[in-house]
Design a protein around this motif. Structure first.
Motif, short mmCIF file in Angstrom:
data_model
loop_
_atom_site.label_atom_id
_atom_site.label_comp_id
_atom_site.label_asym_id
_atom_site.label_seq_id
_atom_site.Cartn_x
_atom_site.Cartn_y
_atom_site.Cartn_z
N GLY B 51 -12.18 80.43 -61.99
CA GLY B 51 -11.48 81.66 -62.33
C GLY B 51 -11.44 81.99 -63.82
N VAL B 52 -12.02 81.12 -64.65
CA VAL B 52 -12.07 81.43 -66.09
C VAL B 52 -12.84 82.75 -66.27
N ARG B 66 -14.86 83.23 -53.40
CA ARG B 66 -13.67 82.93 -52.58
C ARG B 66 -13.48 81.43 -52.48
N ILE B 67 -12.25 81.00 -52.77
CA ILE B 67 -11.89 79.59 -52.62
C ILE B 67 -10.92 79.50 -51.46
N GLU B 68 -11.32 78.85 -50.41
CA GLU B 68 -10.54 78.79 -49.17
C GLU B 68 -10.04 80.19 -48.79
N GLY B 69 -10.93 81.14 -48.89
CA GLY B 69 -10.62 82.51 -48.47
C GLY B 69 -10.00 83.38 -49.54
N GLU B 70 -9.49 82.79 -50.61
CA GLU B 70 -8.83 83.58 -51.67
C GLU B 70 -9.85 84.04 -52.69
N THR B 75 -6.73 86.17 -57.93
CA THR B 75 -5.89 84.97 -58.01
C THR B 75 -5.86 84.47 -59.45
N SER B 76 -4.70 84.10 -59.93
CA SER B 76 -4.62 83.65 -61.33
C SER B 76 -5.27 82.27 -61.47
N PRO B 77 -5.84 81.98 -62.65
CA PRO B 77 -6.43 80.65 -62.87
C PRO B 77 -5.42 79.53 -62.64
N SER B 78 -4.15 79.79 -62.98
CA SER B 78 -3.16 78.71 -62.78
C SER B 78 -2.97 78.43 -61.29
N ALA B 79 -3.01 79.49 -60.47
CA ALA B 79 -2.89 79.27 -59.01
C ALA B 79 -4.14 78.55 -58.51
#
Lengths: 272, 280
Positions: B51-52, B66-70, B75-79
């Protein structure tokens, strides 16, 4: 040219190097190898006077580094840091190359000639921003800046780290050319294939002690030394070791191919 | 687990696409090695996964990750960092504390890990990487290799599902590199962590990875099992990737007509090959 006598070095209370003695002649190409933490980078910094020995002496062309200013040593020694970003400090390629040249020389014409020569040798664009170059290109720029001042001695701390194969070969071929022209090269390197391909002499450090010093191929045959220093020999040497008798002194793909073909032909002749 | 579709990215002011129409699926439990020449887009691909990109680097972004559908775009890098632990190439930019234990604690506290769990997480992460003895050492006093292990331990303590590493062995000696990869294999095989690692040393990937992805000028050139990739050694060498010397040896012996088997990817296979040629 370079003489170390009973050199010890301590960082605070920790002994990093113990009783190191060796002599390197003009024009040699030597590699210093050893595991992480063996003291290789510390040894490099002692060679260029950035560090002074806690005891013993380091002499460069007769100058004791303990009593010689780094600026005087810098005229004779070019030092390439492992990370080029710790070396590059100017905003254009030309300014970066000029940095060392202008510190050491005053003749404007001479400086301009050297700059042009190095730019063309490395294929750099004078106005490029160093920080827009790739890691490999920045490493080449750092080397170009050193070569511009034509030092008698080049000390390279992991010159191929982070480079791809093509970039590694490019850098090493430039270093080889410098060595052929008489520059003494001392290189710290973790890539044993590079050491085998380029260095003619190897010094092995383990736990801050010099445990072997000899011709590259001879050292790569010293299994006990390699084991003590936690080093893995080049792949062809490993293969030759596993194949055993008849494969001694085989270090390159070419040598291995030739020997296998010879043995295969012998086998055919016997079968006939 | 990770699905990248038609991803193209050009950095702001970039002259060409850093990533050019990337399509890639990475399954849970994979051990994927990413290799290629400098500027091939390897690091950019890791940035797109954690996500950087696009959150910290501006530029033209097309497609999706998409990471596990997200979708990482939303999605924020922290999430994302709850799922993906990243170890950077320049380790000094990653370490923020002065003592090893504090470095591991830093992430745990930031992720609000309950205090009762912290001691266990620190000790097991240090143990997993084999650096329990360094727990109270000053980071400044550590070698490059030891720092790499501290960074890995700090990430492992957060228990990510995916480990993303960018040239983690660039400053390690050969034996430490192998040890580091053994740790990765152990994490992959025994803890089910998906490993994605950028690596120039194809010898390490051929020994430890399950699959290799080769990139050139922002594109995926080859994606397959280790053997499928090494089998295309002439293409790899054309791109500028140095194959293991045992692979070059088996290719030479094939050219000479004395060997007809598959290419060798390690010394053990090369020994068998040579013995099959010369032994009675």
């Amino acid at each position: 040219m370079i003489r170390l006598q009973n050199v010890c070095f301590n960082y605070d209370r920790d002994r990093t190097l113990t009783d190191i003695s060796f002599h390197i002649n003009k024009g040699e190409f030597a590699a210093i190898i050893g595991a992480n933490g063996a003291g290789k980078s510390t040894l490099c910094r002692l060679l260029n006077g950035l560090l002074k020995p806690s005891s013993g002496s380091v002499e460069i062309n007769g100058l004791d580094t303990g009593h010689t200013k780094s600026s005087v040593l810098a005229r004779q020694i070019g030092f390439l840091f492992q990370n080029p970003d710790r070396q590059i400090c100017r905003n254009t390629v030309a300014e970066e190359i000029l940095f060392g040249l202008e510190l050491l020389y005053k003749d404007r014409e001479f400086i301009a000639e050297r700059l042009e020569k190095v730019l063309s040798m490395f294929g750099f664009s004078a106005e490029d921003n160093p920080f827009n170059l790739s890691r490999g290109e920045r490493q080449r720029l750092a080397l170009a800046s050193l070569i511009a001042v034509e030092p008698e001695i080049l000390i390279l701390d992991e010159p191929t780290t982070g480079l791809d194969y093509k970039e590694c070969i490019e850098i090493m071929e430039i270093v080889r050319e410098m060595n052929k022209k008489g520059t003494t090269v001392i290189m710290v390197c973790h890539d044993m294939e590079v050491v085998l391909d380029y260095a003619e002499r190897v010094l092995v450090l383990s736990g801050g002690k010099l445990i072997a010093d000899g011709e590259t191929r001879s050292v790569f045959c010293m299994n006990d030394v390699l084991e003590q220093a936690s080093l893995i020999p080049p792949q062809m040497a490993s293969l030759a070791g596993r194949l055993g008798s008849g494969f001694e002194d085989v270090f390159t793909v070419e040598e291995m191919t030739e020997l296998i073909l010879e043995k295969s032909n012998e086998k055919r002749r016997v079968e006939v | 687990m990770i699905k990248i579709s038609n991803l193209t990215f050009r950095y702001k002011d970039g002259r060409k696409n850093a990533l050019d129409n990337i399509n890639l699926s990475i399954n849970k439990g994979d051990f994927l090695g990413i290799t290629g020449t400098s500027g091939a887009g390897k690091t950019s691909l890791t940035y797109a996964i954690n996500g950087v990109i696009p959150h910290h680097y501006n530029g033209d972004y097309y497609g999706s990750v998409r990471i596990e559908g997200e979708d990482t775009f939303d999605t924020s890098p922290s999430a994302l960092s709850l799922k993906i632990g990243s170890v950077f190439q320049d380790i000094d930019t990653q370490l923020v504390s002065s003592v090893v234990e504090d470095e591991i604690l830093y992430g745990l506290e930031n992720f609000s890990v309950p205090a009762v769990e912290i001691e266990q997480r620190i000790s097991s992460a240090l143990e997993a990487v084999g650096i329990s003895s360094l727990r109270y050492r000053s980071i400044e006093s550590l070698s490059g290799g030891q720092k790499q292990k501290v960074a890995l331990a700090a990430i492992l303590a957060l228990r990510p599902k995916i480990l993303l590493l960018d040239e983690p062995t660039s400053e390690l000696d050969p034996e430490s590199s192998v040890q580091f990869y053994r740790i990765l294999r152990e994490l992959n095989e025994n803890h089910g962590i998906t490993i994605i690692v950028v690596e120039q040393k194809i010898m390490l990937l051929s020994e430890f990875a399950k699959n290799i992805l080769v990139m050139d000028t922002g594109k995926i050139v080859i994606n397959g099992s280790v053997r499928e990739v090494i089998d295309r050694s002439s293409l790899l060498e054309e791109i500028g990737i140095n194959c293991p010397r045992v692979t070059s040896l088996s290719n030479r012996l094939k050219e000479e007509g004395v060997y007809t088997g598959s290419v060798c990817i390690n010394v053990e296979e090369a020994e068998k090959m040579v013995r099959s040629i010369i032994d009675d």
